[in-house]
Design a protein around this motif. Sequence first.
Motif, PDB file in Angstrom:
ATOM      1  N   ALA A  13       0.840  -1.205   0.000  1.00  0.00           N
ATOM      2  CA  ALA A  13       0.000   0.000   0.000  1.00  0.00           C
ATOM      3  C   ALA A  13       0.870   1.247   0.000  1.00  0.00           C
ATOM      4  CB  ALA A  13      -0.917  -0.009   1.223  1.00  0.00           C
ATOM      5  N   ILE A  14       1.914   1.242   0.816  1.00  0.00           N
ATOM      6  CA  ILE A  14       2.781   2.419   0.882  1.00  0.00           C
ATOM      7  C   ILE A  14       3.487   2.642  -0.446  1.00  0.00           C
ATOM      8  CG2 ILE A  14       4.971   3.240   1.856  1.00  0.00           C
ATOM      9  CD1 ILE A  14       3.989   2.409   4.547  1.00  0.00           C
ATOM     10  N   ARG A  15       3.931   1.547  -1.064  1.00  0.00           N
ATOM     11  CA  ARG A  15       4.614   1.693  -2.350  1.00  0.00           C
ATOM     12  C   ARG A  15       3.675   2.271  -3.404  1.00  0.00           C
ATOM     13  NH1 ARG A  15       7.640  -2.861  -1.510  1.00  0.00           N
ATOM     14  NH2 ARG A  15       6.238  -4.212  -2.624  1.00  0.00           N
ATOM     15  N   LEU A  16       2.463   1.753  -3.410  1.00  0.00           N
ATOM     16  CA  LEU A  16       1.484   2.228  -4.385  1.00  0.00           C
ATOM     17  C   LEU A  16       1.240   3.727  -4.191  1.00  0.00           C
ATOM     18  CD1 LEU A  16      -0.144   0.790  -6.576  1.00  0.00           C
ATOM     19  CD2 LEU A  16      -2.101   0.854  -5.015  1.00  0.00           C
ATOM     20  N   PHE A  17       1.015   4.102  -2.927  1.00  0.00           N
ATOM     21  CA  PHE A  17       0.803   5.513  -2.609  1.00  0.00           C
ATOM     22  C   PHE A  17       2.030   6.324  -3.012  1.00  0.00           C
ATOM     23  CE2 PHE A  17       1.224   8.982   0.536  1.00  0.00           C
ATOM     24  CZ  PHE A  17       0.120   9.710   0.137  1.00  0.00           C
ATOM     25  N   GLY A  18       3.206   5.777  -2.733  1.00  0.00           N
ATOM     26  CA  GLY A  18       4.460   6.460  -3.059  1.00  0.00           C
ATOM     27  C   GLY A  18       4.578   6.751  -4.542  1.00  0.00           C
ATOM     28  N   TYR A  19       4.298   5.745  -5.381  1.00  0.00           N
ATOM     29  CA  TYR A  19       4.393   5.971  -6.822  1.00  0.00           C
ATOM     30  C   TYR A  19       3.436   7.064  -7.270  1.00  0.00           C
ATOM     31  CZ  TYR A  19       7.454   1.993  -7.627  1.00  0.00           C
ATOM     32  OH  TYR A  19       8.527   1.162  -7.638  1.00  0.00           O
TER      33      TYR A  19
ATOM     34  N   ASN B  83      12.298   6.074  -0.322  1.00  0.00           N
ATOM     35  CA  ASN B  83      13.062   4.958   0.225  1.00  0.00           C
ATOM     36  C   ASN B  83      12.305   3.637   0.089  1.00  0.00           C
ATOM     37  OD1 ASN B  83      15.269   3.821   1.660  1.00  0.00           O
ATOM     38  ND2 ASN B  83      13.946   3.732   3.467  1.00  0.00           N
ATOM     39  N   GLU B  84      10.979   3.709   0.090  1.00  0.00           N
ATOM     40  CA  GLU B  84      10.186   2.480  -0.021  1.00  0.00           C
ATOM     41  C   GLU B  84      10.070   1.981  -1.462  1.00  0.00           C
ATOM     42  OE1 GLU B  84       8.741   0.626   2.464  1.00  0.00           O
ATOM     43  OE2 GLU B  84       9.824   1.924   3.860  1.00  0.00           O
ATOM     44  N   LEU B  85      10.225   2.908  -2.410  1.00  0.00           N
ATOM     45  CA  LEU B  85      10.022   2.518  -3.806  1.00  0.00           C
ATOM     46  C   LEU B  85      11.137   1.599  -4.290  1.00  0.00           C
ATOM     47  CD1 LEU B  85       8.837   5.877  -5.384  1.00  0.00           C
ATOM     48  CD2 LEU B  85       7.515   4.076  -4.302  1.00  0.00           C
ATOM     49  N   ARG B  86      10.841   0.824  -5.360  1.00  0.00           N
ATOM     50  CA  ARG B  86      11.841  -0.129  -5.827  1.00  0.00           C
ATOM     51  C   ARG B  86      12.403   0.178  -7.198  1.00  0.00           C
ATOM     52  NH1 ARG B  86       9.195  -5.833  -4.227  1.00  0.00           N
ATOM     53  NH2 ARG B  86       9.915  -5.900  -2.068  1.00  0.00           N
ATOM     54  N   LYS B  87      11.570   0.772  -8.056  1.00  0.00           N
ATOM     55  CA  LYS B  87      12.036   1.007  -9.425  1.00  0.00           C
ATOM     56  C   LYS B  87      13.089   2.108  -9.418  1.00  0.00           C
ATOM     57  CE  LYS B  87       8.496  -1.089 -12.017  1.00  0.00           C
ATOM     58  NZ  LYS B  87       8.463  -2.182 -11.052  1.00  0.00           N
ATOM     59  N   ARG B  88      14.301   1.752  -9.760  1.00  0.00           N
ATOM     60  CA  ARG B  88      15.387   2.728  -9.696  1.00  0.00           C
ATOM     61  C   ARG B  88      15.167   3.886 -10.672  1.00  0.00           C
ATOM     62  NH1 ARG B  88      20.194   2.126  -7.291  1.00  0.00           N
ATOM     63  NH2 ARG B  88      21.255   3.300  -8.900  1.00  0.00           N
ATOM     64  N   TRP B  89      14.705   3.551 -11.882  1.00  0.00           N
ATOM     65  CA  TRP B  89      14.547   4.613 -12.873  1.00  0.00           C
ATOM     66  C   TRP B  89      13.508   5.622 -12.409  1.00  0.00           C
ATOM     67  CZ3 TRP B  89       9.842   5.687 -14.944  1.00  0.00           C
ATOM     68  CH2 TRP B  89       8.865   4.678 -14.881  1.00  0.00           C
ATOM     69  N   PHE B  90      12.450   5.124 -11.762  1.00  0.00           N
ATOM     70  CA  PHE B  90      11.395   6.024 -11.296  1.00  0.00           C
ATOM     71  C   PHE B  90      11.943   6.987 -10.242  1.00  0.00           C
ATOM     72  CE2 PHE B  90       7.823   7.233  -8.621  1.00  0.00           C
ATOM     73  CZ  PHE B  90       6.866   7.586  -9.563  1.00  0.00           C
ATOM     74  N   LYS B  91      12.727   6.433  -9.314  1.00  0.00           N
ATOM     75  CA  LYS B  91      13.319   7.280  -8.283  1.00  0.00           C
ATOM     76  C   LYS B  91      14.220   8.339  -8.888  1.00  0.00           C
ATOM     77  CE  LYS B  91      14.378   3.735  -5.094  1.00  0.00           C
ATOM     78  NZ  LYS B  91      15.050   3.341  -3.858  1.00  0.00           N
ATOM     79  N   LYS B  92      15.035   7.899  -9.859  1.00  0.00           N
ATOM     80  CA  LYS B  92      15.988   8.829 -10.499  1.00  0.00           C
ATOM     81  C   LYS B  92      15.246   9.956 -11.199  1.00  0.00           C
ATOM     82  CE  LYS B  92      20.450   7.400 -10.707  1.00  0.00           C
ATOM     83  NZ  LYS B  92      21.054   6.107 -10.822  1.00  0.00           N
ATOM     84  N   VAL B  93      14.265   9.570 -12.024  1.00  0.00           N
ATOM     85  CA  VAL B  93      13.558  10.576 -12.823  1.00  0.00           C
ATOM     86  C   VAL B  93      12.805  11.547 -11.922  1.00  0.00           C
ATOM     87  CG1 VAL B  93      11.695  10.924 -14.489  1.00  0.00           C
ATOM     88  CG2 VAL B  93      13.370   9.108 -14.842  1.00  0.00           C
ATOM     89  N   ASN B 186       5.865  -4.653  10.016  1.00  0.00           N
ATOM     90  CA  ASN B 186       5.430  -4.302   8.664  1.00  0.00           C
ATOM     91  C   ASN B 186       5.956  -2.912   8.312  1.00  0.00           C
ATOM     92  OD1 ASN B 186       3.753  -2.324   9.726  1.00  0.00           O
ATOM     93  ND2 ASN B 186       1.993  -3.702   9.815  1.00  0.00           N
ATOM     94  N   ALA B 187       5.672  -2.473   7.091  1.00  0.00           N
ATOM     95  CA  ALA B 187       6.271  -1.231   6.613  1.00  0.00           C
ATOM     96  C   ALA B 187       5.943  -0.046   7.516  1.00  0.00           C
ATOM     97  CB  ALA B 187       5.787  -0.949   5.193  1.00  0.00           C
TER      98      ALA B 187
END
Lengths: 298, 289
Positions: A13-19, B83-93, B186-187
């Motif tokens: 959920a946090i990742r989705l919100f983050g994106y 910090n929670e995101l995984r896609k590197r390109w997305f973070k960079k852009v 959890n997160a």
Amino acid sequence: MARQRGTDFSSVAIRLFGYCFIGFFALCCLIPFLLVLGTSFTSEKSITLHGYNLWPREFSAFAYKIVFENPGVIVGSYGVTLGITIAGTILGLFIVAMTGYSLQRPDFPYRNRISFFIYFTTLFQGGVVPFYLIMTQWLHLKDNYLAVLLPGLMSPFLIIMMKSFVTSIPHAITESAKMDGAGDFRIFTRLILPMTTPALATIGLFIALGYWNEWYNAMLFLSPDLKYRPLQLFLYNVVTSADFIKNSSVASNVQPRDMPLESMKMATAVVATGPVILFYPMVQKYFIKGITVGAVKG
Amino acid sequence: MCLPAILFFLVMSYLPMPGLYLAFINYNYSAGIFGSQFVGFDNFKFLVTSGALWKLTTNTILYNLAFILFGNILQIGIAILLNELRKRWFKKVTQSLMFLPFFISFVLVGLIAYNILSYDFGLLNGILKSIGWDPVKTYSNPSIWPFIIVITYLWQSTGYGSIVYFAAIMGLDSEIVEAAEIDGANALQRIRFIVLPWLKPTFIILLLFSLGGILRGNFGLFYNLVGANNTALFDSTDIIETFVFRSLMNNFNFSLGSAVSLYQSVFGFFIVITANWLVKKASPDNTLF
């Protein structure tokens, strides 16, 4: 017993919100730039009818044609800004590095006092009016480009940043060089400077960016009679004064009513800002590295 | 080797300080500083009785509090989400895009605001008109300017600030995070009990820095957004710096400007000392000095 990381509900959920959130915010940061760019290429008629637009409804490069028709003033402004930026950055960087280095040398007796002397200026200031009087009446820098160059040379923040970076270089290096008979200045230029390139890059960028975007001291100290004024002040004039555009209509033989008033503002903005934005992707990684290095670690 | 810097701060910062004497005289250009009449606290009295000092102070402080509060929430939030995101390109852009507004001059920021808010051509009114609403007269409506100014501030500074916090998160020992995960955190729990406490020292230092400047306004932002002479908006947008600047450039009232500057420096100085003292009591390791 490694568990698959972050697959629980809250992580997803946090990742989705983050994106979504970060994507939205990043778009908000980009769109205004597109708006300026789009408007600069829109015909004046279309602006008066439909207002500013992201995408030109009626493409026209007329504004750019007028901006570049009399390149004298804009080239002069570029020259002034470029000269001030280069000279100021090199000089400022050198002084900041030198100060930062000496202030962290454990064998420098007055380092704490001098550090406080520098830091104190962020707490207590004389204010604009006395500063203005010192610059104009005492240093006689009215209408002198030095009035723009000098105040931007350094700031306590940059010196502290440099100091905390050099602290990571072991003092033993300085000591051993001393034993080999090197003077302090030689140690600094030959040994320390090459080892601090990341910090120099970051601090240099901060100083250069400051000069490129400088308009405040220019506005205080450079009078409108001066032929060439720094780019941002030039842009400020184009944006705020109709006179300026009227004058350039005379210079380029265009009827005042045909002057692309609005799109010219945007075209000038693009011309004045373009280089920094184009430069930005190249230097960004240094910036981020520098901020990471200089980040306040509690 | 410190000499150039010492000279620099001596001339640029210390030499103007005695100039605060201007605040106590009725400056007369032809008579010079020491030839002018000494009036004691009359300049301050005038500022207080005219209500200017009170308005300038509340405006400056309220804006800064909003900047500090919303700025930090947004910066920390974005840093944690990044910090929670995984896609590197997305973070960079996205990092690049968010950093972009930090690179431009306030003159352009002002122009961009005008682009969006202008009554005749602005994007905002364009959108309002296209959905059949009435256009708004932004530049003569003081009550919406606090929002515009705070949003513009956030727009310009969040990218930079969130990278500072992001860098701090990067310094977090990944073993601690992993251990917490193995224990079944959890997160949300990870963020609440590990990341946020980890950011506390950075937050406190930055807070102290900004509290010290709470009476100092962001002149470039206000001046370029509002314009030099838009008196209709001054009630909600005039801050100490813009007032001092006007008293210098438009009215040549050097004494009044200096009086406000002196008040600002003295008051700001005590705020830093007090804030530092409070932090020293609460958590002694995080003080500035």
